[in-house]
Structure formats: structure tokens, C-alpha cells
Write a protein that holds these residues in place. Structure first.
Motif, PDB file in Angstrom:
ATOM      1  N   SER A  50     -50.094  25.482  39.169  1.00 27.19           N
ATOM      2  CA  SER A  50     -49.706  25.821  40.739  1.00 27.19           C
ATOM      3  C   SER A  50     -48.703  25.012  41.095  1.00 27.19           C
ATOM      4  CB  SER A  50     -51.000  25.686  41.652  1.00 27.19           C
ATOM      5  OG  SER A  50     -51.402  24.458  41.501  1.00 27.19           O
ATOM      6  N   SER A  51     -47.829  25.518  41.997  1.00 22.36           N
ATOM      7  CA  SER A  51     -46.849  24.552  42.623  1.00 22.36           C
ATOM      8  C   SER A  51     -47.098  23.497  43.598  1.00 22.36           C
ATOM      9  CB  SER A  51     -45.527  25.465  43.308  1.00 22.36           C
ATOM     10  OG  SER A  51     -44.544  24.509  43.803  1.00 22.36           O
ATOM     11  N   GLU A  52     -46.626  22.443  43.410  1.00 22.70           N
ATOM     12  CA  GLU A  52     -47.021  21.371  44.322  1.00 22.70           C
ATOM     13  C   GLU A  52     -46.337  21.581  45.767  1.00 22.70           C
ATOM     14  OE1 GLU A  52     -46.228  17.564  42.664  1.00 22.70           O
ATOM     15  OE2 GLU A  52     -47.212  18.263  40.838  1.00 22.70           O
ATOM     16  N   ARG A  53     -45.172  22.279  45.950  1.00 21.80           N
ATOM     17  CA  ARG A  53     -44.548  22.633  47.086  1.00 21.80           C
ATOM     18  C   ARG A  53     -43.560  23.923  46.847  1.00 21.80           C
ATOM     19  NH1 ARG A  53     -41.979  18.029  45.512  1.00 21.80           N
ATOM     20  NH2 ARG A  53     -39.576  18.277  45.237  1.00 21.80           N
ATOM     21  N   GLN A  88     -42.192  23.191  32.338  1.00 19.23           N
ATOM     22  CA  GLN A  88     -42.951  23.235  33.775  1.00 19.23           C
ATOM     23  C   GLN A  88     -43.630  21.589  33.773  1.00 19.23           C
ATOM     24  OE1 GLN A  88     -46.614  25.194  35.057  1.00 19.23           O
ATOM     25  NE2 GLN A  88     -45.681  25.357  37.018  1.00 19.23           N
ATOM     26  N   LYS A  89     -44.349  21.367  32.798  1.00 18.95           N
ATOM     27  CA  LYS A  89     -44.809  20.046  32.793  1.00 18.95           C
ATOM     28  C   LYS A  89     -44.020  18.804  32.744  1.00 18.95           C
ATOM     29  CE  LYS A  89     -49.150  20.893  30.362  1.00 18.95           C
ATOM     30  NZ  LYS A  89     -49.983  20.896  28.823  1.00 18.95           N
ATOM     31  N   LYS A  92     -42.316  18.778  36.457  1.00 17.73           N
ATOM     32  CA  LYS A  92     -43.298  18.360  37.448  1.00 17.73           C
ATOM     33  C   LYS A  92     -43.426  16.733  37.226  1.00 17.73           C
ATOM     34  CE  LYS A  92     -46.855  20.546  38.968  1.00 17.73           C
ATOM     35  NZ  LYS A  92     -48.229  21.390  39.000  1.00 17.73           N
ATOM     36  N   GLY A  95     -41.057  14.956  39.161  1.00 15.96           N
ATOM     37  CA  GLY A  95     -41.130  14.821  40.627  1.00 15.96           C
ATOM     38  C   GLY A  95     -40.557  16.292  41.544  1.00 15.96           C
ATOM     39  N   TRP A  96     -40.313  17.283  40.562  1.00 17.72           N
ATOM     40  CA  TRP A  96     -39.684  18.342  41.297  1.00 17.72           C
ATOM     41  C   TRP A  96     -40.756  19.375  41.682  1.00 17.72           C
ATOM     42  CZ3 TRP A  96     -35.752  19.712  36.627  1.00 17.72           C
ATOM     43  CH2 TRP A  96     -34.970  18.797  36.617  1.00 17.72           C
ATOM     44  N   GLY A  97     -42.059  19.082  41.605  1.00 17.13           N
ATOM     45  CA  GLY A  97     -43.133  19.731  42.281  1.00 17.13           C
ATOM     46  C   GLY A  97     -43.661  21.205  41.446  1.00 17.13           C
ATOM     47  N   ASP A  98     -42.468  21.527  40.528  1.00 19.08           N
ATOM     48  CA  ASP A  98     -42.718  22.852  39.702  1.00 19.08           C
ATOM     49  C   ASP A  98     -41.582  23.110  38.806  1.00 19.08           C
ATOM     50  OD1 ASP A  98     -43.469  25.370  38.854  1.00 19.08           O
ATOM     51  OD2 ASP A  98     -43.591  26.303  40.948  1.00 19.08           O
ATOM     52  N   GLN A 115     -39.568  29.774  39.397  1.00 20.00           N
ATOM     53  CA  GLN A 115     -39.756  29.869  40.712  1.00 20.00           C
ATOM     54  C   GLN A 115     -39.877  31.446  41.375  1.00 20.00           C
ATOM     55  OE1 GLN A 115     -40.534  27.424  42.954  1.00 20.00           O
ATOM     56  NE2 GLN A 115     -39.715  25.482  42.274  1.00 20.00           N
TER      57      GLN A 115
END
Length: 202
Positions: A50-53, A88-89, A92, A95-98, A115
């Protein structure tokens, strides 16, 4: 008397439902219907976390920026899904969130949802709020992208226009045109320059 009432009611229903059925039919046949788009592997299918933001951008978007992932190449849904999870890992962890790209294209021409549409990515500094980033999976510094990949890119562009996500005058760039980078690789850059949507200057 009852028969006349039923007849009048049926006529009224026909006057109301007739136009609605016509509108529904036209909507289903419209160019923007999702059936006109290529198969896009959704996030849940390739195993995205899941996306963090999520930050949204106005659409339609005019610019599409092509890059390459530089990492491992892949030529099957399973292999490309594993590569997408790895990317994706990495993103993230930065610090990109996704995952930073809107979409990714595997060596077999399969398109993976990153995205997705109308969401801000993290692919090209200064352009994330006004463009969609599309990454070809692999390193294209020395080798050319497959015909299937290039066809997938063209299909994705047409899909975006038909859905109203991309402007009809969509413009295609290589990432190197707007940032100090070798992406999307020397060979892939030569290929996208041959596409009708490519433009020489931002």
C-alpha cells in the motif's frame, strides 16, 4: 379504464427510459470506455504494498516522460511482478512513499500499474506534478526495447487520451530531455524519438 391507464403509464415509461437507454448505449460504446484500453496489470495483481501517501494532480496531463529502471530486465508477468515489487521497495526506502512511476512496461509488453493515472509520482524532479512517468523495465543503454514494449507505450498513450487522463495533444519526452540523466538509455531514446508523440523541446 384500467387498460387505458396501463397503456398511458407504459407510454410515459417509454418516454423516460428511451433516452436513458440511448445514453447508456452511447456511453458503453464511447472511445473513453475502459474496454478500449490495453490490459494493465493492477497493483494488487503484481503484489504492490500500500502507498504511504497519495497526492493527486490535475488532469488531463499533457506530458509523458519515459525512463528506464536500469535494473533487471524481465519477459514474463511473474518475473516483471517480482521486479516491480523490488523497485517499489527501493523507492519507499528513499522516502518516496510508493513506486515512483505511473506505469511500468515489461519486456513482453505487459503494462504494470504503478501510481496510475492522475497521481503524483516521483520520477522526474520538477515534472512530477504535471506529467505521467512511464518506465521501461531494464537497462536500455546498449540494447533496444522490444516491439511489444513500444506498442504497449503507444497503446497506453491512446488509452490515456481516450479516458481523458492525457491531453489530445499529448507530448512524449525522454527523461534525459528534462533532467541530467542518461535515462531512458541511449538505445531506447533513439526509439522513442521516432514516435509521433515525441517532441524535441519541453
Amino acid at each position: 379504464m384500467r387498460s387505458a391507464t396501463r397503456t398511458a403509464a407504459a407510454a410515459a415509461d417509454a418516454r423516460i427510459l428511451g433516452p436513458l437507454l440511448i445514453i447508456l448505449s452511447l456511453t458503453l460504446q464511447a472511445p473513453g470506455a475502459r474496454g478500449a484500453c490495453p490490459d494493465i496489470i493492477p497493483r494488487r495483481r503484481w503484489g504492490a504494498a500500500s502507498s504511504e501517501r497519495v497526492d493527486y494532480i490535475p488532469f488531463p496531463v499533457r506530458d509523458v516522460i519515459v525512463g528506464h529502471t536500469v535494473g533487471g530486465s524481465c519477459a514474463s508477468e511473474e518475473a516483471c511482478a517480482q521486479e516491480a515489487v523490488s523497485i517499489q521497495k527501493q523507492h519507499k526506502a528513499l522516502g518516496w512513499g510508493d513506486i515512483g512511476y505511473g506505469f511500468l512496461i515489461g519486456g513482453d509488453g505487459l503494462i504494470f500499474e504503478g501510481q496510475g493515472w492522475h497521481k503524483e509520482g516521483a520520477h522526474t524532479y520538477g515534472y512530477n506534478k504535471k506529467s505521467i512517468g512511464v518506465a521501461f523495465m531494464g537497462d536500455f543503454s546498449e540494447r533496444r526495447a522490444s516491439t511489444a514494449q513500444l506498442k504497449a507505450l503507444r497503446a497506453l498513450l491512446r488509452c490515456g487520451v481516450e479516458l481523458g487522463e492525457l491531453s489530445e495533444d499529448v507530448r512524449l519526452y525522454g527523461q534525459r530531455q528534462v533532467q541530467q540523466t542518461e535515462s531512458p538509455g541511449r538505445e531506447l531514446y533513439k526509439q522513442i524519438k521516432e514516435l509521433p508523440e515525441w517532441v524535441a523541446a519541453p
